[in-house]
Scaffold this motif. Structure first.
Motif, PDB file in Angstrom:
ATOM      1  N   TYR A  82      28.378  28.927  44.945  1.00 23.76           N
ATOM      2  CA  TYR A  82      29.033  29.931  44.107  1.00 23.76           C
ATOM      3  C   TYR A  82      28.222  31.230  44.067  1.00 23.76           C
ATOM      4  CZ  TYR A  82      32.849  27.000  42.538  1.00 23.76           C
ATOM      5  OH  TYR A  82      33.995  26.237  42.507  1.00 23.76           O
ATOM      6  N   ALA A  83      26.905  31.125  44.115  1.00 25.30           N
ATOM      7  CA  ALA A  83      26.080  32.337  44.197  1.00 25.30           C
ATOM      8  C   ALA A  83      26.376  33.097  45.483  1.00 25.30           C
ATOM      9  CB  ALA A  83      24.598  31.961  44.122  1.00 25.30           C
ATOM     10  N   ARG A 106      29.742  34.845  45.066  1.00 26.27           N
ATOM     11  CA  ARG A 106      29.604  36.044  44.230  1.00 26.27           C
ATOM     12  C   ARG A 106      28.933  37.184  44.994  1.00 26.27           C
ATOM     13  NH1 ARG A 106      28.406  32.026  39.955  1.00 26.27           N
ATOM     14  NH2 ARG A 106      30.095  32.148  38.402  1.00 26.27           N
ATOM     15  N   ASP A 139      39.260  33.713  37.627  1.00 23.94           N
ATOM     16  CA  ASP A 139      38.624  34.906  37.057  1.00 23.94           C
ATOM     17  C   ASP A 139      38.736  36.113  37.972  1.00 23.94           C
ATOM     18  OD1 ASP A 139      37.167  36.067  34.896  1.00 23.94           O
ATOM     19  OD2 ASP A 139      35.364  36.035  36.130  1.00 23.94           O
ATOM     20  N   ASP A 140      38.858  35.875  39.276  1.00 19.16           N
ATOM     21  CA  ASP A 140      38.883  36.969  40.251  1.00 19.16           C
ATOM     22  C   ASP A 140      40.077  36.780  41.182  1.00 19.16           C
ATOM     23  OD1 ASP A 140      38.476  38.859  42.228  1.00 19.16           O
ATOM     24  OD2 ASP A 140      36.324  38.482  42.405  1.00 19.16           O
ATOM     25  N   SER A 167      42.883  43.116  38.819  1.00 23.28           N
ATOM     26  CA  SER A 167      41.451  43.170  38.564  1.00 23.28           C
ATOM     27  C   SER A 167      41.090  44.366  37.680  1.00 23.28           C
ATOM     28  CB  SER A 167      40.686  43.251  39.891  1.00 23.28           C
ATOM     29  OG  SER A 167      40.903  42.090  40.662  1.00 23.28           O
ATOM     30  N   ASP A 181      31.624  27.046  38.396  1.00 27.40           N
ATOM     31  CA  ASP A 181      30.338  27.556  37.931  1.00 27.40           C
ATOM     32  C   ASP A 181      30.474  28.400  36.656  1.00 27.40           C
ATOM     33  OD1 ASP A 181      27.539  27.638  38.186  1.00 27.40           O
ATOM     34  OD2 ASP A 181      27.607  29.621  39.133  1.00 27.40           O
ATOM     35  N   CYS A 182      31.228  27.866  35.695  1.00 29.19           N
ATOM     36  CA  CYS A 182      31.393  28.529  34.389  1.00 29.19           C
ATOM     37  C   CYS A 182      31.472  27.436  33.316  1.00 29.19           C
ATOM     38  CB  CYS A 182      32.624  29.425  34.375  1.00 29.19           C
ATOM     39  SG  CYS A 182      34.150  28.612  34.886  1.00 29.19           S
ATOM     40  N   GLY A 229      37.658  30.689  43.746  1.00 27.95           N
ATOM     41  CA  GLY A 229      36.608  31.600  43.356  1.00 27.95           C
ATOM     42  C   GLY A 229      35.795  31.165  42.150  1.00 27.95           C
ATOM     43  N   PRO A 230      34.644  31.813  41.959  1.00 30.78           N
ATOM     44  CA  PRO A 230      33.843  31.554  40.765  1.00 30.78           C
ATOM     45  C   PRO A 230      34.644  31.878  39.502  1.00 30.78           C
ATOM     46  CG  PRO A 230      32.609  32.846  42.381  1.00 30.78           C
ATOM     47  CD  PRO A 230      34.022  32.816  42.850  1.00 30.78           C
ATOM     48  N   GLY A 231      34.374  31.127  38.444  1.00 30.69           N
ATOM     49  CA  GLY A 231      35.051  31.398  37.189  1.00 30.69           C
ATOM     50  C   GLY A 231      36.371  30.691  37.011  1.00 30.69           C
TER      51      GLY A 231
END
Length: 289
Positions: A50-51, A54, A165-166, A185, A239-240, A274-276
């Motif tokens: 996830y890093a 991002r 989230d994205d 966004s 990852d949230c 995606g992350p989030g």
């Protein structure tokens, strides 16, 4: 006791997987920076991926092909085991179709063994929840054939609700247009999605702001679930964990849910969402909205 085999898009935590008997998870792979990887399923590995997402790295994913399925399943058949396979939704991947071909060929090679495959029509820990129930049904004494039938008859009662989230990650996968992703966004629009009866991921609603999107997942659980206080609910996240935990807290406090299993969305699903991302899975009265 027959084996239950599934794939890594179940996103089941390693602690859960390792606690099961006669259970096998076959991993899909992904490519990043020109190198192919098999996720190891650890939290540390998921956080690192996830890093990378991002930071703007692009991941491409690959289904399990027929030969890979045959290799993994034949290892059990060679040992005299019977096998029930529960596979990633055919509406999202060719993994199930490859599994069907593998099962067809293996039945010819192992005529004395029992072997079946079922399309979960599910994704992430929704697929994991279906597998969870199949493991329970096996423990209750259902035969391989009875369990396969149960999974087919009940898979559409496994309800999925997601928020991301994205929007740019959904844009890459063709779920939303580039214009919608860009404008969304800017004004912080968060889509609410579910998995439909054909196993496709479908945008259903839009809300403004992160807190409202998490609240929307709670409201759809409250509306769609059957006897929610007495069933096990699965929650997965990109990852949230703190925000996913806030959803779990609402379910416990307001709906009396006692049993919740939470885990990371793995890189195969996570590279597309995606992350989030936060998702909730439960038993309901079907997937029609």
């Amino acid at each position: 006791m027959y084996w239950i085999v599934t794939d890594s898009t179940t996103d089941l935590p390693l602690t859960y997987i390792n606690a099961q008997e006669n259970f096998k998870v076959v991993s899909l792979s992904f490519t990043m920076d020109g190198q192919s990887h098999i996720p190891d399923g650890t939290v540390e590995n998921s956080r690192a991926i996830y890093a990378d997402l991002r930071a703007g790295k692009v991941i491409t994913t690959a289904q399990i092909n027929t030969e890979e399925w045959k290799e993994q399943i034949s290892d059990l058949l060679d040992k005299g085991q019977d096998v029930l396979v529960i596979a990633f939704s055919s509406g999202l991947s060719g993994t199930y179709a490859a599994g069907v071909q593998a099962v067809k060929e293996l039945k010819e090679q192992y005529p004395d063994r029992k072997l079946a495959i079922v399309d979960s029509l599910s994704a992430s820990m929704g697929e994991g929840l279906l597998v969870h129930y199949a493991l329970q049904k096996r423990q209750e004494g259902l035969t391989l054939e009875e369990n396969a039938k149960w999974v087919e008859e009940n898979r559409l009662n496994i309800v999925h609700w997601f928020t991301v989230d994205d929007l740019m990650f959904l844009k890459r996968g063709g779920r939303v247009s580039a214009t919608s992703a860009y404008l969304g966004s800017i004004i912080k629009i968060k889509p609410i999605l579910n998995v439909d009866e054909a196993g496709h991921l479908i945008p259903r609603d839009k809300v403004q702001g992160r807190k409202r999107s998490i609240r929307a997942l709670f409201e759809r659980t409250e509306t769609n679930a059957v006897d929610i206080a007495n069933q096990t609910v699965f929650i997965s996240h990109g990852d949230c964990e703190e925000e996913a935990q806030s959803l779990a807290d609402m379910l416990r406090e307001k709906l009396g849910v006692k049993n919740i299993l939470m885990g990371y969305i793995g890189p195969i699903i996570g590279s597309h969402s995606g992350p989030g991302t936060i998702a909730v899975f439960f038993v309901g009265n079907g997937r029609k909205v």
